[in-house]
Design an enzyme around this catalytic site. Sequence first.
Site, mmCIF file in Angstrom:
data_model
loop_
_atom_site.group_PDB
_atom_site.id
_atom_site.type_symbol
_atom_site.label_atom_id
_atom_site.label_comp_id
_atom_site.label_asym_id
_atom_site.label_seq_id
_atom_site.Cartn_x
_atom_site.Cartn_y
_atom_site.Cartn_z
ATOM 1 N N GLY A 148 -14.323 -57.745 40.771
ATOM 2 C CA GLY A 148 -13.023 -57.653 41.367
ATOM 3 C C GLY A 148 -12.202 -59.010 41.740
ATOM 4 N N CYS A 149 -11.445 -59.187 42.558
ATOM 5 C CA CYS A 149 -10.819 -60.440 43.005
ATOM 6 C C CYS A 149 -11.965 -61.347 43.044
ATOM 7 C CB CYS A 149 -10.282 -60.309 44.202
ATOM 8 S SG CYS A 149 -9.533 -61.794 44.865
ATOM 9 N N PHE A 150 -11.632 -62.593 42.112
ATOM 10 C CA PHE A 150 -12.816 -63.516 42.196
ATOM 11 C C PHE A 150 -12.928 -64.441 43.336
ATOM 12 C CE2 PHE A 150 -9.513 -65.673 38.805
ATOM 13 C CZ PHE A 150 -8.528 -65.871 39.877
ATOM 14 N N TRP A 151 -11.617 -64.389 44.193
ATOM 15 C CA TRP A 151 -11.814 -64.958 45.732
ATOM 16 C C TRP A 151 -13.043 -64.734 46.287
ATOM 17 C CZ3 TRP A 151 -6.281 -63.835 47.895
ATOM 18 C CH2 TRP A 151 -5.234 -64.653 47.004
#
Length: 180
Positions: A13-16
């Site tokens: 999902g969101c790499f952050w």
Amino acid sequence: MENKHQLATFAGGCFWCMVKPFDEQPGIVRVVSGYTGGTVENPTYQQVCSDTTGHYEAVQITFDPEVFPYEKLLELFWQQIDPTDPGGQFYDRGQSYQTAIFYHNEIQKELAEKSKHFLEESGRFSKPIVTPILPAKAFYPAEEYHQHYYKKNRAHYESYHIGSGRAGFIERHWGDKHAK
């Protein structure tokens, strides 16, 4: 990169939200946010988010397997995602936010398949584990403002991590210590 270092690539999902759990662990040399699995060379964030390039948001981890073995990376990876969601992760929907393990050699492939099977058999999730295990493709680092976002924009990162539903999901399925 010294010969003893290896690469691991995970889409969660969101790499952050995928950098912090791996960053600063013993044996982890580097964690880079980027894009992989698609058809466009050097894609931009906007291109990847359009879901037209085939890329996943991913992290590429350089690690020392003698200090932090690949099996531990896999274990930590599974604890950051909802492996039963085929449409993205938490608040983020679409192909670029789907999960995947990208293996760099046959040993990683075998270990990833074994860990997935173990998770399926564990009964921890009532729905099937849908995270695919795919051969690694070209990895393109994301724009600099995405790198180590959790350090650069702490307040926004924390509110996103909680507001997206990820932190609560991790806490419910893996316990409080993993939800950070």
